[in-house]
Structure formats: C-alpha cells, structure tokens
Design a protein around this motif. Sequence first.
Motif, PDB file in Angstrom:
ATOM      1  N   SER A  51       0.838  -1.205   0.000  1.00 56.75           N
ATOM      2  CA  SER A  51       0.000   0.000   0.000  1.00 56.75           C
ATOM      3  C   SER A  51       0.872   1.254   0.000  1.00 56.75           C
ATOM      4  CB  SER A  51      -0.952  -0.004   1.198  1.00 56.75           C
ATOM      5  OG  SER A  51      -0.228  -0.016   2.411  1.00 56.75           O
ATOM      6  N   HIS A  52       1.973   1.230   0.742  1.00 53.86           N
ATOM      7  CA  HIS A  52       2.888   2.377   0.778  1.00 53.86           C
ATOM      8  C   HIS A  52       3.529   2.600  -0.597  1.00 53.86           C
ATOM      9  CE1 HIS A  52       5.626   5.245   2.598  1.00 53.86           C
ATOM     10  NE2 HIS A  52       6.631   4.641   1.995  1.00 53.86           N
ATOM     11  N   VAL A  53       3.965   1.535  -1.239  1.00 57.75           N
ATOM     12  CA  VAL A  53       4.583   1.639  -2.569  1.00 57.75           C
ATOM     13  C   VAL A  53       3.576   2.158  -3.585  1.00 57.75           C
ATOM     14  CG1 VAL A  53       5.579   0.296  -4.472  1.00 57.75           C
ATOM     15  CG2 VAL A  53       6.360  -0.103  -2.131  1.00 57.75           C
ATOM     16  N   LEU A  54       2.363   1.615  -3.572  1.00 53.72           N
ATOM     17  CA  LEU A  54       1.333   2.054  -4.521  1.00 53.72           C
ATOM     18  C   LEU A  54       0.949   3.518  -4.309  1.00 53.72           C
ATOM     19  CD1 LEU A  54      -0.994  -1.083  -4.694  1.00 53.72           C
ATOM     20  CD2 LEU A  54       0.620  -0.264  -6.422  1.00 53.72           C
ATOM     21  N   ASN A  56       2.819   5.896  -2.899  1.00 55.45           N
ATOM     22  CA  ASN A  56       3.945   6.733  -3.318  1.00 55.45           C
ATOM     23  C   ASN A  56       4.092   6.765  -4.837  1.00 55.45           C
ATOM     24  OD1 ASN A  56       4.898   7.916  -0.975  1.00 55.45           O
ATOM     25  ND2 ASN A  56       6.117   6.137  -0.421  1.00 55.45           N
ATOM     26  N   PHE A  57       3.819   5.657  -5.495  1.00 59.35           N
ATOM     27  CA  PHE A  57       3.885   5.623  -6.957  1.00 59.35           C
ATOM     28  C   PHE A  57       2.840   6.561  -7.554  1.00 59.35           C
ATOM     29  CE2 PHE A  57       2.689   3.799 -11.104  1.00 59.35           C
ATOM     30  CZ  PHE A  57       3.908   3.914 -11.747  1.00 59.35           C
ATOM     31  N   LEU A  58       1.617   6.501  -7.022  1.00 63.20           N
ATOM     32  CA  LEU A  58       0.544   7.381  -7.492  1.00 63.20           C
ATOM     33  C   LEU A  58       0.887   8.848  -7.229  1.00 63.20           C
ATOM     34  CD1 LEU A  58      -2.297   7.678  -8.697  1.00 63.20           C
ATOM     35  CD2 LEU A  58      -3.197   7.436  -6.380  1.00 63.20           C
ATOM     36  N   LEU A  59       1.375   9.137  -6.026  1.00 62.90           N
ATOM     37  CA  LEU A  59       1.790  10.510  -5.701  1.00 62.90           C
ATOM     38  C   LEU A  59       2.926  10.969  -6.601  1.00 62.90           C
ATOM     39  CD1 LEU A  59       1.708  10.573  -1.788  1.00 62.90           C
ATOM     40  CD2 LEU A  59       0.362  11.996  -3.356  1.00 62.90           C
ATOM     41  N   PHE A  60       3.871  10.080  -6.883  1.00 61.93           N
ATOM     42  CA  PHE A  60       4.991  10.419  -7.750  1.00 61.93           C
ATOM     43  C   PHE A  60       4.490  10.825  -9.134  1.00 61.93           C
ATOM     44  CE2 PHE A  60       8.219   9.599 -10.902  1.00 61.93           C
ATOM     45  CZ  PHE A  60       9.358  10.152 -10.334  1.00 61.93           C
ATOM     46  N   LYS A 139      11.994  10.040   0.333  1.00 62.80           N
ATOM     47  CA  LYS A 139      12.480   9.451  -0.924  1.00 62.80           C
ATOM     48  C   LYS A 139      11.626   9.899  -2.102  1.00 62.80           C
ATOM     49  CE  LYS A 139      14.420   5.684   1.677  1.00 62.80           C
ATOM     50  NZ  LYS A 139      14.167   6.395   2.928  1.00 62.80           N
ATOM     51  N   LEU A 140      10.336  10.108  -1.875  1.00 61.99           N
ATOM     52  CA  LEU A 140       9.444  10.586  -2.929  1.00 61.99           C
ATOM     53  C   LEU A 140       9.968  11.907  -3.502  1.00 61.99           C
ATOM     54  CD1 LEU A 140       6.743  10.551  -4.538  1.00 61.99           C
ATOM     55  CD2 LEU A 140       5.740  11.763  -2.598  1.00 61.99           C
ATOM     56  N   TRP A 141      10.256  12.888  -2.651  1.00 62.31           N
ATOM     57  CA  TRP A 141      10.717  14.195  -3.108  1.00 62.31           C
ATOM     58  C   TRP A 141      12.141  14.138  -3.647  1.00 62.31           C
ATOM     59  CZ3 TRP A 141       7.842  18.157  -4.362  1.00 62.31           C
ATOM     60  CH2 TRP A 141       6.542  18.214  -3.855  1.00 62.31           C
ATOM     61  N   ILE A 142      12.965  13.270  -3.061  1.00 64.37           N
ATOM     62  CA  ILE A 142      14.335  13.104  -3.567  1.00 64.37           C
ATOM     63  C   ILE A 142      14.301  12.568  -4.995  1.00 64.37           C
ATOM     64  CG2 ILE A 142      16.445  11.731  -3.313  1.00 64.37           C
ATOM     65  CD1 ILE A 142      15.918  11.907  -0.246  1.00 64.37           C
ATOM     66  N   PHE A 143      13.473  11.568  -5.228  1.00 63.45           N
ATOM     67  CA  PHE A 143      13.385  10.983  -6.571  1.00 63.45           C
ATOM     68  C   PHE A 143      12.738  11.960  -7.555  1.00 63.45           C
ATOM     69  CE2 PHE A 143      13.430   6.414  -4.718  1.00 63.45           C
ATOM     70  CZ  PHE A 143      14.802   6.477  -4.594  1.00 63.45           C
TER      71      PHE A 143
END
Length: 185
Positions: A51-54, A56-60, A139-143
Amino acid sequence: MESNSEPIAIIEIDIQKVAWQNLLLTVFLMIAFFFINIFIHHDFTFHISISHVLLNFLLFIILYIVLIVLHECCHLLGFVLFGKVPFSSLKYGVNLKIGVAYATTTELLSNKAMRKALLLPFWLTGVIPAVIGFMMDSKLWIFLGAWLIAGAIGDFIMYIKLRKYPKQYLVRDDPNLPKLYVYKN
C-alpha cells in the motif's frame, strides 16, 4: 527587440540522444541521492508495504506531471522576468509528435536572458524538490528532484551552446522544435 537578418547559428538538440542521456542521468541521480540521503540521516532501515509503494507511486506520477507543467511555466516566467517580454508573446503546450511539453515566446531575447530562462526550471522544479526531500528524509521528493534535474538536460545543453556567444546577441526560440536561432545584435 527585432532582427531582420539571417541567424548566425542554429542550436538544435537531438531528442533521441537527449532522451538516453536523461535516462542515464535519472538512474544515476536516483541512486546517488538515495545514498546521500542515507548518509545525511544515518537511516539504514527500510519499511516497505504494498500500500505504501502504490500510494507513493501514485503521488509520484501526479507530482511529476505537476512539476513538468511548472518546469515549463518557469521558462515562461524567465522570459518575462529576464527578457522583459509581454505576456501576449508567451505560448505553452505539448508537442505530441516529439512527446515534449514546451514553453516559448515569439519575442527575441538577449542571449543572457535566454540562458537565465533556460536554467530557472532546473533550480525551481529540480533542486528545490531534492533539497526538500533531503530535509524531510522523503524518498518521494528526492526521486522527484532527481527526475526533474535530469529532465533539464536539454536546457543545459542549449545553455552550454549559447555560452560561446556574447550575452548581447539575440536568440529566438523555435515555436515547434527544441531549436534556438542566434542573431548578432
């Protein structure tokens, strides 16, 4: 500013070559930023859930699209701030043929103003998100920062090519292609 003469130079970038450079730089920066963040925060733990990966992927994806739009708006802002062009000369859109968003002006800019306008998005939509990511240990903002910094590679290539001309020379942005026309002032 006007120029009725022929350009003394045409600066054009190879989209396919830049796409490969962008991909390699994106991967390099993501890995480098990841390890720099570990070094800064001394955090070697990883918490991964589907759920965290999904999420963050959507937010990314959402934030990446927003930052691409802002990247192009930063070019427009640069044209107005540094080139003093009227708002009526600005154009923004997406070239579906070559798969890029673009921002342009119909006005000539000084070489100095064009170079500033080229690099403004790098700082505002690339460096700032990366710094926020490092500060927040996100990591979201770093990437996102890594992707947008690498995404400015075409702007950097044009900037470097423009550096060999005097700052008072005039530059016209092509409205359809990643191409600049350089004129003597």
